[in-house]
Design a protein around this motif. Sequence first.
Motif, PDB file in Angstrom:
ATOM      1  N   VAL A  98       0.835  -1.201   0.000  1.00 25.68           N
ATOM      2  CA  VAL A  98       0.000   0.000   0.000  1.00 25.68           C
ATOM      3  C   VAL A  98       0.872   1.254   0.000  1.00 25.68           C
ATOM      4  O   VAL A  98       0.683   2.172  -0.823  1.00 25.68           O
ATOM      5  CB  VAL A  98      -0.954   0.015   1.215  1.00 25.68           C
ATOM      6  N   LEU A  99       1.845   1.310   0.899  1.00 25.70           N
ATOM      7  CA  LEU A  99       2.730   2.480   0.974  1.00 25.70           C
ATOM      8  C   LEU A  99       3.561   2.621  -0.295  1.00 25.70           C
ATOM      9  O   LEU A  99       3.753   3.728  -0.804  1.00 25.70           O
ATOM     10  CB  LEU A  99       3.636   2.372   2.200  1.00 25.70           C
ATOM     11  N   THR A 100       4.075   1.497  -0.799  1.00 31.63           N
ATOM     12  CA  THR A 100       4.881   1.545  -2.018  1.00 31.63           C
ATOM     13  C   THR A 100       4.049   2.040  -3.195  1.00 31.63           C
ATOM     14  O   THR A 100       4.509   2.862  -4.000  1.00 31.63           O
ATOM     15  CB  THR A 100       5.449   0.152  -2.342  1.00 31.63           C
ATOM     16  N   THR A 101       2.828   1.552  -3.291  1.00 30.26           N
ATOM     17  CA  THR A 101       1.946   1.968  -4.381  1.00 30.26           C
ATOM     18  C   THR A 101       1.635   3.460  -4.294  1.00 30.26           C
ATOM     19  O   THR A 101       1.609   4.157  -5.321  1.00 30.26           O
ATOM     20  CB  THR A 101       0.633   1.165  -4.341  1.00 30.26           C
ATOM     21  N   ILE A 102       1.408   3.957  -3.095  1.00 27.50           N
ATOM     22  CA  ILE A 102       1.121   5.386  -2.916  1.00 27.50           C
ATOM     23  C   ILE A 102       2.317   6.233  -3.355  1.00 27.50           C
ATOM     24  O   ILE A 102       2.159   7.255  -4.035  1.00 27.50           O
ATOM     25  CB  ILE A 102       0.760   5.684  -1.442  1.00 27.50           C
ATOM     26  N   PHE A 121       5.713   8.701  -9.787  1.00 26.67           N
ATOM     27  CA  PHE A 121       5.698   8.342 -11.203  1.00 26.67           C
ATOM     28  C   PHE A 121       4.382   8.710 -11.892  1.00 26.67           C
ATOM     29  O   PHE A 121       4.365   8.959 -13.101  1.00 26.67           O
ATOM     30  CB  PHE A 121       5.955   6.839 -11.364  1.00 26.67           C
ATOM     31  N   GLY A 122       3.281   8.740 -11.127  1.00 27.49           N
ATOM     32  CA  GLY A 122       1.999   9.073 -11.732  1.00 27.49           C
ATOM     33  C   GLY A 122       1.732  10.557 -11.801  1.00 27.49           C
ATOM     34  O   GLY A 122       1.333  11.076 -12.851  1.00 27.49           O
ATOM     35  N   LYS A 123       1.958  11.256 -10.683  1.00 28.86           N
ATOM     36  CA  LYS A 123       1.652  12.682 -10.616  1.00 28.86           C
ATOM     37  C   LYS A 123       2.812  13.567 -11.063  1.00 28.86           C
ATOM     38  O   LYS A 123       2.632  14.507 -11.833  1.00 28.86           O
ATOM     39  CB  LYS A 123       1.238  13.052  -9.188  1.00 28.86           C
ATOM     40  N   ILE A 124       4.019  13.270 -10.558  1.00 27.68           N
ATOM     41  CA  ILE A 124       5.173  14.135 -10.860  1.00 27.68           C
ATOM     42  C   ILE A 124       5.769  13.804 -12.227  1.00 27.68           C
ATOM     43  O   ILE A 124       5.898  14.667 -13.092  1.00 27.68           O
ATOM     44  CB  ILE A 124       6.243  14.000  -9.756  1.00 27.68           C
ATOM     45  N   ALA A 125       6.166  12.514 -12.418  1.00 24.83           N
ATOM     46  CA  ALA A 125       6.765  12.123 -13.699  1.00 24.83           C
ATOM     47  C   ALA A 125       5.721  11.964 -14.794  1.00 24.83           C
ATOM     48  O   ALA A 125       6.058  11.996 -15.980  1.00 24.83           O
ATOM     49  CB  ALA A 125       7.540  10.822 -13.521  1.00 24.83           C
ATOM     50  N   ASN A 126       4.476  11.774 -14.402  1.00 26.06           N
ATOM     51  CA  ASN A 126       3.363  11.648 -15.346  1.00 26.06           C
ATOM     52  C   ASN A 126       3.588  10.524 -16.361  1.00 26.06           C
ATOM     53  O   ASN A 126       3.385  10.697 -17.566  1.00 26.06           O
ATOM     54  CB  ASN A 126       3.136  12.978 -16.087  1.00 26.06           C
ATOM     55  N   LEU A 127       4.005   9.362 -15.871  1.00 19.60           N
ATOM     56  CA  LEU A 127       4.219   8.214 -16.740  1.00 19.60           C
ATOM     57  C   LEU A 127       2.890   7.612 -17.159  1.00 19.60           C
ATOM     58  O   LEU A 127       1.920   7.624 -16.413  1.00 19.60           O
ATOM     59  CB  LEU A 127       5.066   7.148 -16.020  1.00 19.60           C
ATOM     60  N   SER A 128       2.872   7.055 -18.354  1.00 22.47           N
ATOM     61  CA  SER A 128       1.650   6.458 -18.895  1.00 22.47           C
ATOM     62  C   SER A 128       1.321   5.153 -18.173  1.00 22.47           C
ATOM     63  O   SER A 128       2.206   4.400 -17.762  1.00 22.47           O
ATOM     64  CB  SER A 128       1.831   6.179 -20.384  1.00 22.47           C
ATOM     65  N   THR A 129       0.034   4.884 -18.040  1.00 20.71           N
ATOM     66  CA  THR A 129      -0.428   3.597 -17.523  1.00 20.71           C
ATOM     67  C   THR A 129      -1.344   2.927 -18.546  1.00 20.71           C
ATOM     68  O   THR A 129      -2.125   2.045 -18.193  1.00 20.71           O
ATOM     69  CB  THR A 129      -1.183   3.774 -16.190  1.00 20.71           C
ATOM     70  N   ASP A 130      -1.247   3.333 -19.792  1.00 13.71           N
ATOM     71  CA  ASP A 130      -2.055   2.783 -20.888  1.00 13.71           C
ATOM     72  C   ASP A 130      -3.561   2.950 -20.654  1.00 13.71           C
ATOM     73  O   ASP A 130      -4.366   2.133 -21.105  1.00 13.71           O
ATOM     74  CB  ASP A 130      -1.743   1.305 -21.102  1.00 13.71           C
ATOM     75  N   GLY A 131      -3.927   3.976 -19.905  1.00 15.16           N
ATOM     76  CA  GLY A 131      -5.343   4.228 -19.660  1.00 15.16           C
ATOM     77  C   GLY A 131      -5.919   3.466 -18.487  1.00 15.16           C
ATOM     78  O   GLY A 131      -7.102   3.612 -18.175  1.00 15.16           O
ATOM     79  N   ALA A 132      -5.106   2.662 -17.833  1.00 19.16           N
ATOM     80  CA  ALA A 132      -5.577   1.910 -16.671  1.00 19.16           C
ATOM     81  C   ALA A 132      -5.601   2.811 -15.451  1.00 19.16           C
ATOM     82  O   ALA A 132      -4.859   3.795 -15.378  1.00 19.16           O
ATOM     83  CB  ALA A 132      -4.658   0.719 -16.404  1.00 19.16           C
ATOM     84  N   PRO A 133      -6.452   2.523 -14.464  1.00 20.12           N
ATOM     85  CA  PRO A 133      -6.438   3.297 -13.217  1.00 20.12           C
ATOM     86  C   PRO A 133      -5.043   3.233 -12.599  1.00 20.12           C
ATOM     87  O   PRO A 133      -4.535   2.130 -12.344  1.00 20.12           O
ATOM     88  CB  PRO A 133      -7.474   2.574 -12.343  1.00 20.12           C
ATOM     89  N   PRO A 134      -4.386   4.364 -12.393  1.00 21.31           N
ATOM     90  CA  PRO A 134      -3.001   4.361 -11.900  1.00 21.31           C
ATOM     91  C   PRO A 134      -2.804   3.557 -10.619  1.00 21.31           C
ATOM     92  O   PRO A 134      -1.818   2.820 -10.496  1.00 21.31           O
ATOM     93  CB  PRO A 134      -2.716   5.854 -11.669  1.00 21.31           C
TER      94      PRO A 134
END
Length: 282
Positions: A60-64, A70-83
């Motif tokens: 949980v902590l690692t995912t957060i 990587f999701g908010k700052i680096a804005n990496l793609s997740t192919d449209g999946a829920p990050p």
Amino acid sequence: MNEPQQKWTETIEDKHSLFDLKLREVWNYKDLIYMFVKRDFVSSFKQTVLGPIWFFINPVLTTIVYLIVFGKIANLSTDGAPPLLFYLAGVTLWNYFAGALTGTSYTFAGNAGIFGKVYFPRLVTPISIVISNLMRFGVQMLLFIVVWIYYLSKGEVHPNWWVLATPFLILLMALFALGVGMIFSALTTKYKDLNMLLGFGVSLYMYATPVIYPTSALSGIFKKLAYYNPLTGVFECFKYAWIGVGDFSPMMLGISTIIILILLAIGTLVFNKVEKTFMDTV
């Protein structure tokens, strides 16, 4: 009067094939495997406040953290999946592989005291480590499924029949960790500083594996190299099966399977060769 002829129940032989896994002998020691698995499970959380709850806290902590960095700052793609679900899938798989690999790599160095006093098939130890980490994976997989059901109810994920391949994907990760772990466990009996190199290498290897990004985000030579990463097919198939996204193809999984089996064969060869003389160098 002739004495009854003695029949030996165990025969310890010095010579055996380097590729011989002694699976029948390992099966005879299945109770010992169970004891080792139980020992690893209990010792992991002995004298801890939260105990097995750490199984949930860690992913949980690692995912957060991944979600923010990587999701908010680096804005990496997740192919449209829920990050959240995308990163949790990667973390769940990676935690199992990294834990099994690191634990297996200490087979000889961490159990020299036991190996020097009593005989049992040495393969029992790495197998027990892989299984004990599988128990942790099972708990974390349960967390993933709970989150997955939430997004499934909202219609944001699109699973397919490749979900049925999940046990095979787990087996591939276990065999990969077992094979590479046996190689490192054999090498560290002579070169102890490889333990530090392994820890650093595992951290770097995570970034070469589609844990925090999909392979569709890669291009050129990086994408070609990704296809020869044994874990790429496993991670992409898992995300494609459960979430419905990813640049997955059966050929990718086939390449992963072949490479993993080759590494397992090499690991078996090295492990069987070193187990005869490791007490002289460990």
